[in-house]
Design an enzyme around this catalytic site. Structure first.
Site, PDB file in Angstrom:
ATOM      1  N   HIS A 140     -18.180 -92.221  66.336  1.00 32.18           N
ATOM      2  CA  HIS A 140     -17.020 -93.098  66.132  1.00 32.18           C
ATOM      3  C   HIS A 140     -17.011 -94.223  67.177  1.00 32.18           C
ATOM      4  O   HIS A 140     -16.866 -95.399  66.835  1.00 32.18           O
ATOM      5  CB  HIS A 140     -15.708 -92.313  66.210  1.00 32.18           C
ATOM      6  CG  HIS A 140     -14.509 -93.218  66.300  1.00 32.18           C
ATOM      7  ND1 HIS A 140     -13.955 -93.829  65.200  1.00 32.18           N
ATOM      8  CD2 HIS A 140     -13.806 -93.668  67.378  1.00 32.18           C
ATOM      9  CE1 HIS A 140     -12.953 -94.607  65.590  1.00 32.18           C
ATOM     10  NE2 HIS A 140     -12.843 -94.522  66.906  1.00 32.18           N
ATOM     11  N   HIS A 145     -17.107 -98.818  67.070  1.00 36.73           N
ATOM     12  CA  HIS A 145     -16.478 -99.861  67.892  1.00 36.73           C
ATOM     13  C   HIS A 145     -17.436-100.912  68.447  1.00 36.73           C
ATOM     14  O   HIS A 145     -17.054-102.063  68.623  1.00 36.73           O
ATOM     15  CB  HIS A 145     -15.745 -99.228  69.087  1.00 36.73           C
ATOM     16  CG  HIS A 145     -14.437 -98.596  68.733  1.00 36.73           C
ATOM     17  ND1 HIS A 145     -13.298 -99.331  68.497  1.00 36.73           N
ATOM     18  CD2 HIS A 145     -14.065 -97.303  68.580  1.00 36.73           C
ATOM     19  CE1 HIS A 145     -12.285 -98.514  68.225  1.00 36.73           C
ATOM     20  NE2 HIS A 145     -12.730 -97.267  68.261  1.00 36.73           N
ATOM     21  N   GLU A 186      -8.619-100.187  64.918  1.00 36.54           N
ATOM     22  CA  GLU A 186      -9.008 -98.937  64.246  1.00 36.54           C
ATOM     23  C   GLU A 186      -9.033 -99.047  62.720  1.00 36.54           C
ATOM     24  O   GLU A 186      -9.927 -98.494  62.084  1.00 36.54           O
ATOM     25  CB  GLU A 186      -8.079 -97.786  64.663  1.00 36.54           C
ATOM     26  CG  GLU A 186      -8.216 -97.369  66.132  1.00 36.54           C
ATOM     27  CD  GLU A 186      -9.561 -96.720  66.487  1.00 36.54           C
ATOM     28  OE1 GLU A 186     -10.391 -96.488  65.594  1.00 36.54           O
ATOM     29  OE2 GLU A 186      -9.776 -96.482  67.696  1.00 36.54           O
ATOM     30  N   SER A 205     -16.349 -95.781  60.707  1.00 34.96           N
ATOM     31  CA  SER A 205     -17.006 -94.504  61.009  1.00 34.96           C
ATOM     32  C   SER A 205     -16.589 -93.392  60.053  1.00 34.96           C
ATOM     33  O   SER A 205     -16.964 -92.242  60.257  1.00 34.96           O
ATOM     34  CB  SER A 205     -16.719 -94.095  62.460  1.00 34.96           C
ATOM     35  OG  SER A 205     -15.329 -93.879  62.648  1.00 34.96           O
TER      36      SER A 205
HETATM   37 CO    CO Z   1     -11.484 -95.610  68.075  1.00 39.08          CO
END
Ligand code: CO
Ligand code: PHE
Length: 292
Positions: A140, A145, A186, A205
């Site tokens: 993730h 990111h 996010e 993700s």
């Molecule tokens: Co995050």
């Protein structure tokens, strides 16, 4: 070649009260990634996740994500070595990636971001947890990111967010700022050439939600409005009921970094909180394009 502003001297970043780091961590909560100690099975889990997600994201992710994946070589075999990754990333935007034991206190998280340092989990999920994991792992954090941190506008937004986090802590306004992170970093959507694309790491993700967010008729897709986002609760245990859509990273940065949030926080304190599924008459809803 773009010119990256230097990371601010940490002495210029307001102190909000030190949080002692756990035993075995450095004072700033970082730990060695200890890349050599990953097992073959752990590297194989990374490879499986990347292969599956790259396929799903082919027509769904923002173009900056694909560019970042390429220029940072994030889809090469094996869990990335943070030091080598940081060399590539810092050459592009000045950001680095460092390992932490798990979730860190807000202040620590913001301080790192304000210095263009992204803190990432070093552990990887077990092979029986490919689809869902509550805590952010290296897949993730790094696959989700890091690619966008190679985009100059997004890189600046993230640093400004870190500074804004320290300020919000001092003003007791973290709840509002956290909603901005949730609905942009996010779970954000972006419009590119008229089509909706994903740029939020929680979507990038996730095998299931990356498809749901762009395909399912049920969630609202609402044009980004700062105050509207900061009024809206979010769900951490299910797919989102609403996504907010930005026009470009430059637009997002302009609406946030170039705006003093202090008066906004004051106004928000007197406004009712909105539930995730709420649609207001003033919301601009974006339709799905047919091929999605
Ligand atoms: Co995050
Ligand atoms: N401009 C915001 C403030 O005054 C800080 C911020 C910038 C927050 C970018 C988020 C993103 O608090």
């Amino acid at each position: 070649m773009m010119v990256t502003p230097p990371a601010p001297d940490s002495a210029l970043i307001p102190a909000v009260g030190a949080t002692p780091a756990p035993a075995g961590s450095n004072a700033d909560w970082t730990i060695p990634q200890d890349w050599e100690s990953y097992s073959q099975e752990e590297h194989a889990t990374w490879d499986r996740l990347v292969a599956r997600q790259k396929e799903v994201l082919k027509d769904r992710a923002a173009s900056a994500f694909h560019r970042g994946l390429e220029s940072l070589r994030l889809s090469h075999a094996g869990i990335p070595n943070f030091e080598r990754l940081s060399e590539r990333l810092s050459a592009l935007t000045g950001w680095r990636v460092v390992a932490v034991p798990g979730l860190v206190p807000d202040e620590i998280f913001f301080r790192h971001m304000a210095q263009r340092c992204f803190v990432a989990g070093r552990f990887i999920r077990r092979p029986d947890q490919l689809d869902y994991l509550q805590e952010p792992d290296v897949f993730h954090d790094v696959f989700g990111h890091v690619p966008l941190l190679s985009d100059p506008e997004f890189a600046d937004y993230m640093q400004a967010y870190g500074m804004g986090g320290l300020k919000a802590l001092g003003l007791g306004a973290l709840k509002y700022l956290a909603r901005l992170y949730w609905y942009t970093v996010e779970f954000g959507l972006i419009r590119e050439d008229g089509a909706l694309k994903i740029y939020g790491a929680g979507l990038l993700s996730s095998f299931g939600e990356s498809q749901f967010a762009l395909r399912d008729p049920s969630p609202n897709r609402i044009a980004f409005c700062l105050e509207r986002v900061m009024r809206t609760n979010y769900r951490i245990d299910d797919y989102q009921k609403s996504y907010f859509v930005i026009e470009s990273f430059e637009d997002l940065r302009r609406r946030t970094a170039d705006c003093d949030f202090a008066p906004l926080y004051q106004r928000l304190a007197d406004m009712a909180t909105l539930e995730p599924q709420t649609v207001l008459p003033s919301d601009r809803l974006l339709p799905l394009s047919r091929e999605q």
